[in-house]
Design an enzyme around this catalytic site. Structure first.
Site, PDB file in Angstrom:
ATOM      1  N   VAL A  86      -1.029  -7.968  -2.776  1.00 23.33           N
ATOM      2  CA  VAL A  86      -2.165  -7.180  -2.246  1.00 23.33           C
ATOM      3  C   VAL A  86      -2.417  -7.901  -0.753  1.00 23.33           C
ATOM      4  O   VAL A  86      -2.980  -8.615  -0.858  1.00 23.33           O
ATOM      5  CB  VAL A  86      -3.252  -7.051  -2.911  1.00 23.33           C
ATOM      6  CG1 VAL A  86      -4.099  -5.834  -2.207  1.00 23.33           C
ATOM      7  CG2 VAL A  86      -2.863  -6.500  -4.213  1.00 23.33           C
ATOM      8  N   GLU A  87      -1.934  -7.018   0.249  1.00 25.79           N
ATOM      9  CA  GLU A  87      -2.245  -7.630   1.671  1.00 25.79           C
ATOM     10  C   GLU A  87      -3.713  -7.071   2.033  1.00 25.79           C
ATOM     11  O   GLU A  87      -3.808  -5.730   1.917  1.00 25.79           O
ATOM     12  CB  GLU A  87      -1.250  -7.015   2.650  1.00 25.79           C
ATOM     13  CG  GLU A  87       0.008  -7.716   2.604  1.00 25.79           C
ATOM     14  CD  GLU A  87       0.996  -7.069   3.555  1.00 25.79           C
ATOM     15  OE1 GLU A  87       1.784  -7.864   4.200  1.00 25.79           O
ATOM     16  OE2 GLU A  87       1.122  -6.101   3.587  1.00 25.79           O
ATOM     17  N   ILE A  88      -4.669  -7.946   2.409  1.00 24.02           N
ATOM     18  CA  ILE A  88      -5.943  -7.473   2.797  1.00 24.02           C
ATOM     19  C   ILE A  88      -6.452  -7.693   4.296  1.00 24.02           C
ATOM     20  O   ILE A  88      -6.040  -8.765   4.953  1.00 24.02           O
ATOM     21  CB  ILE A  88      -7.126  -8.229   1.972  1.00 24.02           C
ATOM     22  CG1 ILE A  88      -6.698  -8.240   0.592  1.00 24.02           C
ATOM     23  CG2 ILE A  88      -8.169  -8.200   2.469  1.00 24.02           C
ATOM     24  CD1 ILE A  88      -7.773  -8.857  -0.522  1.00 24.02           C
TER      25      ILE A  88
END
Length: 309
Positions: free
Chosen positions: A151-153
């Site tokens: 998951v890229e934040i």
């Protein structure tokens, strides 16, 4: 403390993001504009849960618990009113996202954290017509979202530090691997790397260097086989930076330098050959084979995830 989660948009991404939270004990409301969309989403989640059950990732009790954790609503006010965390997973049209965020401002609690699953728009663009940038974040999941760990934040320049920390912690609690971008950059990290690879793959296809199947095999049986455990920067270290200096100097100038979509893709899109969704892309598909291939992919990814753990 985040307890109640709302997912707005029940497509493939939205439904599987909801599943990621539900199987980990969170109460989730899935919202969409039509009941028929929610019915389809529920069927998709049931099928995905059955695969997780078959693969030994869940037992019957945990499947039923996950299903009980999910509720559905076509009413945005109902879905947003008590949410601690809202994830937007609607189509990638900026006007739709702006309209949704403006509605949410009047509906949600003053401390609700809002995220977008966008892979297209920078967070500053998303917030052009909304005023809750201090509690806004991007959480970019990858398809299939209930299996793929990444998951890229991405934070807005106004996003509170405690909001970022809370979401990073939440993403880890559902078994994901978050990476936090240090700057706003188009395409984020994974899609930039993926696009660079795919540009060259389609260039090789256009040039007739190999068949589509052999180009795919060159990745799945070669670099992709290693990439599951060793990223490109570490691979350079393992291979020797002097060696990779030579590789770049010998090969880089020969790589495709185009800045638009590959010609092969543009031609097929003009013919409405869009891949699995229309039954024909680079490869031919029928409805049965698409379902079988997706299920086979998910089962293999589950096995890979289990090995990586």
């Amino acid at each position: 403390m985040i307890e109640r989660i709302t997912i707005i948009g029940s497509g493939v991404m939205g439904s599987n993001i909801a599943l990621s939270f539900a199987v980990n004990g969170y109460s989730v409301i899935v919202n969409d504009i039509k009941e028929e969309f929610l019915v389809k989403a529920k069927g998709r989640m049931i099928e995905n849960l059955s695969i997780l059950l078959d693969e030994g990732e869940l037992n019957e009790e945990s499947v039923q618990t996950a299903l009980a954790n999910i509720s559905y609503s076509v009413h945005l006010d109902e879905a947003a009113r008590e949410a601690d965390f809202i994830i937007e997973a609607i189509p990638e049209k900026i006007e739709l996202k702006w309209g949704l965020f403006q509605k949410l401002e009047a509906l949600m609690k003053p401390d609700t954290i809002v995220a977008s699953n966008t892979s297209t728009f920078p967070i500053s663009r998303l917030m052009e017509k909304a005023s809750f940038a201090d509690r806004m974040i991007i959480t970019h999941f990858f398809n299939p979202a209930h299996i793929v760990p990444l998951v890229e934040i991405v934070r807005h320049r106004e996003t509170k530090v405690e909001v970022v920390e809370e979401i990073v912690s939440l993403i880890r609690r559902i078994g994901k691997e978050p990476i936090l971008l240090k700057k706003e950059i188009s395409g984020f990290i994974a899609n930039r790397l993926q696009t660079a690879l795919m540009r060259e793959a389609f260039y090789l296809l256009k040039e007739g260097a190999a068949t589509a199947r052999d180009i795919d095999t060159a990745i799945t049986a070669g670099p992709g086989f290693r990439w599951a455990f060793t990223g490109p920067i570490e691979i350079a270290d393992f291979g020797g930076l002097d060696t990779w200096q030579s590789v770049f100097e010998n090969v880089a100038r020969e790589l495709d330098q185009s800045t638009g979509a590959p010609e092969v893709i543009r031609d097929l899109v003009r013919e409405n050959k869009l891949g699995t969704k229309t039954g024909q892309g680079i490869y031919p598909y029928d409805e049965c084979s698409v379902s079988e291939k997706l299920n086979e992919r998910d089962r293999l990814l589950i096995k890979l995830r289990r090995v990586k753990k």
